[in-house]
Design a protein around this motif. Structure first.
Motif, PDB file in Angstrom:
ATOM      1  N   ASP A  31      87.251 115.987  64.723  1.00  0.00           N
ATOM      2  CA  ASP A  31      86.099 116.888  64.740  1.00  0.00           C
ATOM      3  C   ASP A  31      85.637 117.199  63.321  1.00  0.00           C
ATOM      4  N   LYS A  32      84.329 117.331  63.143  1.00  0.00           N
ATOM      5  CA  LYS A  32      83.784 117.574  61.808  1.00  0.00           C
ATOM      6  C   LYS A  32      84.275 118.901  61.218  1.00  0.00           C
ATOM      7  N   THR A  33      84.313 119.937  62.043  1.00  0.00           N
ATOM      8  CA  THR A  33      84.809 121.223  61.550  1.00  0.00           C
ATOM      9  C   THR A  33      86.251 121.100  61.077  1.00  0.00           C
ATOM     10  N   ALA A  34      87.060 120.406  61.878  1.00  0.00           N
ATOM     11  CA  ALA A  34      88.466 120.214  61.499  1.00  0.00           C
ATOM     12  C   ALA A  34      88.580 119.415  60.206  1.00  0.00           C
ATOM     13  N   ASN A  35      87.758 118.371  60.081  1.00  0.00           N
ATOM     14  CA  ASN A  35      87.784 117.568  58.852  1.00  0.00           C
ATOM     15  C   ASN A  35      87.416 118.406  57.633  1.00  0.00           C
ATOM     16  N   ASP A  36      86.379 119.238  57.782  1.00  0.00           N
ATOM     17  CA  ASP A  36      85.929 120.050  56.654  1.00  0.00           C
ATOM     18  C   ASP A  36      87.020 121.028  56.219  1.00  0.00           C
ATOM     19  N   GLN A  79      90.217 120.644  56.692  1.00  0.00           N
ATOM     20  CA  GLN A  79      91.306 119.842  56.139  1.00  0.00           C
ATOM     21  C   GLN A  79      91.016 119.480  54.683  1.00  0.00           C
ATOM     22  N   ILE A  80      89.805 119.069  54.416  1.00  0.00           N
ATOM     23  CA  ILE A  80      89.421 118.703  53.052  1.00  0.00           C
ATOM     24  C   ILE A  80      89.478 119.924  52.143  1.00  0.00           C
ATOM     25  N   ALA A  81      89.028 121.068  52.646  1.00  0.00           N
ATOM     26  CA  ALA A  81      89.057 122.294  51.849  1.00  0.00           C
ATOM     27  C   ALA A  81      90.476 122.674  51.459  1.00  0.00           C
ATOM     28  N   ALA A  82      91.447 122.297  52.308  1.00  0.00           N
ATOM     29  CA  ALA A  82      92.850 122.580  52.017  1.00  0.00           C
ATOM     30  C   ALA A  82      93.458 121.553  51.077  1.00  0.00           C
ATOM     31  N   GLY A  83      92.685 120.520  50.716  1.00  0.00           N
ATOM     32  CA  GLY A  83      93.152 119.527  49.759  1.00  0.00           C
ATOM     33  C   GLY A  83      93.791 118.303  50.367  1.00  0.00           C
ATOM     34  N   GLU A  84      93.740 118.167  51.691  1.00  0.00           N
ATOM     35  CA  GLU A  84      94.313 116.995  52.339  1.00  0.00           C
ATOM     36  C   GLU A  84      93.308 115.847  52.351  1.00  0.00           C
ATOM     37  N   PRO A 142      91.915 113.119  54.650  1.00  0.00           N
ATOM     38  CA  PRO A 142      91.940 112.874  56.092  1.00  0.00           C
ATOM     39  C   PRO A 142      92.284 111.426  56.431  1.00  0.00           C
ATOM     40  N   ALA A 143      92.892 111.258  57.594  1.00  0.00           N
ATOM     41  CA  ALA A 143      93.189 109.912  58.083  1.00  0.00           C
ATOM     42  C   ALA A 143      91.975 109.280  58.748  1.00  0.00           C
ATOM     43  N   SER A 144      91.064 110.089  59.266  1.00  0.00           N
ATOM     44  CA  SER A 144      89.906 109.549  59.973  1.00  0.00           C
ATOM     45  C   SER A 144      88.881 108.993  58.993  1.00  0.00           C
ATOM     46  N   LEU A 145      88.143 107.986  59.450  1.00  0.00           N
ATOM     47  CA  LEU A 145      87.115 107.379  58.606  1.00  0.00           C
ATOM     48  C   LEU A 145      86.027 108.377  58.240  1.00  0.00           C
ATOM     49  N   ALA A 146      85.583 109.169  59.226  1.00  0.00           N
ATOM     50  CA  ALA A 146      84.536 110.143  58.950  1.00  0.00           C
ATOM     51  C   ALA A 146      85.025 111.192  57.962  1.00  0.00           C
ATOM     52  N   GLY A 147      86.271 111.613  58.113  1.00  0.00           N
ATOM     53  CA  GLY A 147      86.829 112.580  57.189  1.00  0.00           C
ATOM     54  C   GLY A 147      86.904 112.037  55.777  1.00  0.00           C
ATOM     55  N   GLN A 148      87.274 110.778  55.643  1.00  0.00           N
ATOM     56  CA  GLN A 148      87.341 110.168  54.315  1.00  0.00           C
ATOM     57  C   GLN A 148      85.954 110.081  53.686  1.00  0.00           C
ATOM     58  N   ARG A 149      84.952 109.724  54.498  1.00  0.00           N
ATOM     59  CA  ARG A 149      83.593 109.662  53.957  1.00  0.00           C
ATOM     60  C   ARG A 149      83.101 111.051  53.533  1.00  0.00           C
ATOM     61  N   ALA A 150      83.530 112.060  54.268  1.00  0.00           N
ATOM     62  CA  ALA A 150      83.073 113.420  53.968  1.00  0.00           C
ATOM     63  C   ALA A 150      83.593 113.917  52.623  1.00  0.00           C
ATOM     64  N   THR A 151      84.701 113.343  52.149  1.00  0.00           N
ATOM     65  CA  THR A 151      85.233 113.813  50.866  1.00  0.00           C
ATOM     66  C   THR A 151      84.275 113.525  49.713  1.00  0.00           C
ATOM     67  N   SER A 152      83.433 112.520  49.858  1.00  0.00           N
ATOM     68  CA  SER A 152      82.556 112.124  48.747  1.00  0.00           C
ATOM     69  C   SER A 152      81.567 113.220  48.371  1.00  0.00           C
ATOM     70  N   THR A 153      81.286 114.122  49.307  1.00  0.00           N
ATOM     71  CA  THR A 153      80.360 115.220  49.029  1.00  0.00           C
ATOM     72  C   THR A 153      81.067 116.572  49.052  1.00  0.00           C
ATOM     73  N   SER A 154      82.381 116.557  48.969  1.00  0.00           N
ATOM     74  CA  SER A 154      83.154 117.789  49.068  1.00  0.00           C
ATOM     75  C   SER A 154      83.624 118.257  47.701  1.00  0.00           C
ATOM     76  N   GLU A 155      83.880 119.549  47.615  1.00  0.00           N
ATOM     77  CA  GLU A 155      84.447 120.112  46.401  1.00  0.00           C
ATOM     78  C   GLU A 155      85.929 119.744  46.323  1.00  0.00           C
ATOM     79  N   PRO A 156      86.461 119.580  45.122  1.00  0.00           N
ATOM     80  CA  PRO A 156      87.892 119.295  44.997  1.00  0.00           C
ATOM     81  C   PRO A 156      88.713 120.538  45.317  1.00  0.00           C
ATOM     82  N   PRO A 157      90.020 120.374  45.585  1.00  0.00           N
ATOM     83  CA  PRO A 157      90.881 121.533  45.792  1.00  0.00           C
ATOM     84  C   PRO A 157      90.828 122.482  44.600  1.00  0.00           C
ATOM     85  N   LYS A 158      91.140 123.745  44.832  1.00  0.00           N
ATOM     86  CA  LYS A 158      90.963 124.788  43.818  1.00  0.00           C
ATOM     87  C   LYS A 158      91.772 124.511  42.557  1.00  0.00           C
TER      88      LYS A 158
END
Length: 439
Positions: free
Chosen positions: A334-339, A341-346, A348-364
């Motif tokens: 799920d997109k919410t779950a992926n977002d 997960q990425i916010a926590a610095g993980e 993702p194993a899913s393809l969509a989650g991996q693509r979403a990292t390209s526009t995400s902020e890095p871990p704190k």
């Protein structure tokens, strides 16, 4: 993006050999994949998992699924969770679902602790690359949904590196040179720690050097925990310890945490989940850290192993397998779950989650590193394919920790500790009914 191979692949483990020994007495689109409908509710599921992002993900799932409510418990990290799950499963009171590190899955399958959820995962299979999907599946049976990937990287305090005017090491020889520079420029500081309990970390470094700790051909296993590459890696760290260039001590203790917060531990060669862990104990250093490719044993060879990474599995104890499979699928597609997960610095194993990292902020912790996710993606692309894990990883981990801790305490060779670990693993496999070559 697609992962180039994956460690811990069950398909590469000779699962037929595992199961035979046991019975003898021993990607997809950017939108979230459709998950199977839950059985008529309301259903309450018990879920065991570690990780800073799990609480928020579970809360989001519960909000979106009024007929399936999940109660989350953190029973410890990967090793603790696997051990407690086996004990609880044998007693018949295990949770409905649990996170498990990929290397733990073979032993769990052999022990009969996990449910085959293949009947409920067809719609999400294409949400993962084929290599990642094989991390949790074998011959049509699916034992969990891939959650995150942990390719190894070099996590370092960029602020302290700049202050001491030292360079990020590209090779392990560079690492040794930088370790000496750190000790000279700040006698109270160390570049990194050699931690006796970190079985997975040492395994990953040995695999990067070419080690293969378990192999199976037909029904015959070979064990290489003390193979030549592993002994060479042990010798490398032995030299650093003997010269007092690296601190040999446990990680994440009050003493270690205090040293880290004072800027006296400058790096952690580990995996992509490490910035989240470090932020939890050194929040004031947010923005001071960064990641870089893991140093290479051979210049130009960028391959790395996984250290950690986990799947969300459904247990045999569960009376609500379909609901638990729905939960596992949503948590990892799920997109919410992926977002979250990425916010926590993980990663993702899913393809969509991996693509979403390209526009995400890095871990704190590494908030100042604009290319964080690009470095992470490159590490994931360079993972070594088809590394096999054996049927008694838990035994190997315990034996390694005992032997290496004793070696550090008694100042005896780490190479001898590896040889002791190998013998314990071989003896255990033979006692369980496995055929082991050369023994």
């Amino acid at each position: 993006m697609r992962i180039r191979g994956a460690s811990g692949s069950i398909a590469a483990l000779g699962m037929a050999a595992l199961l035979a020994a046991c019975s003898s007495g021993a990607g997809g689109g950017d939108s979230a994949a459709t998950t199977p409908a839950a059985e008529s509710g309301p259903v309450t599921l018990q879920f065991w998992c570690w990780g800073s992002g799990q609480k928020d993900k579970v809360a989001a799932f519960n909000k979106a699924h009024p007929d399936i409510q999940v109660q989350h418990t953190d029973v410890g990290g990967g090793t603790d969770t696997a051990a407690k799950l086996l004990t609880a499963g044998r007693a018949g009171n295990g949770p409905d679902a649990a996170c498990l590190e990929y290397e733990s899955l073979p032993a769990m399958i052999v022990a009969g602790a996990l449910a085959d959820i293949s009947a409920h995962t067809g719609p999400i299979k294409d949400a993962f690359s084929p290599d990642v999907w094989t991390l949790t599946s074998f011959d049509g049976a699916v034992y969990g949904v891939p959650q995150d990937l942990g390719p190894m990287v070099f996590v370092y305090n960029r602020k302290r590196f700049d202050e001491l005017k030292i360079e990020v090491p590209v090779t392990w020889q560079d690492f040794a040179d930088v370790a000496a520079q750190v000790r000279k420029k700040d006698p109270e500081a160390y570049l990194a720690t050699f931690a006796p309990a970190e079985f997975g970390n040492f395994a990953g470094l040995a695999q990067q050097a070419g080690a293969s700790w378990w192999k199976v051909q037909g029904t015959t296993w070979s064990v290489g925990i003390a193979d030549a590459p592993s002994l060479e890696v042990a010798g490398f760290w032995q030299g650093l310890i003997d010269k007092d260039l690296i601190k040999a001590q446990p990680l994440l203790t009050p003493e270690w945490n205090n040293q880290l917060n004072k800027g006296k531990i400058l790096s952690w060669p580990s995996a992509l989940w490490a910035p989240g862990v470090l932020y939890g104990i050194a929040e004031k250093q947010a923005g001071d850290w960064a990641i870089a490719p893991l140093p290479q044993w051979t210049a130009g060879d960028a391959r790395v192993a996984f250290q950690g990474g986990s799947a969300l599995a459904v247990t045999k104890n569960s009376k609500h397998v379909q609901a638990a499979a729905t939960f596992a699928a949503w948590m990892n597609t799920d997109k919410t779950a992926n977002d979250l997960q990425i916010a926590a610095g993980e990663y993702p194993a899913s393809l969509a989650g991996q693509r979403a990292t390209s526009t995400s902020e890095p871990p704190k912790l590494v908030g100042g590193q604009k290319d964080y996710w690009q470095v992470a993606a490159k590490a994931a692309q360079n993972t070594i394919p088809h590394i096999s894990w054996g049927p008694n990883v838990g035994t190997a981990s315990s034996a390694y920790q005992d032997a290496v801790a004793a070696a550090v305490r008694d100042k005896t060779p780490l190479a001898d500790a590896l040889k002791k670990t190998q013998q314990v693993v071989v003896d255990d496999m033979k006692a369980t009914g496995f055929q082991v070559a050369g023994s």
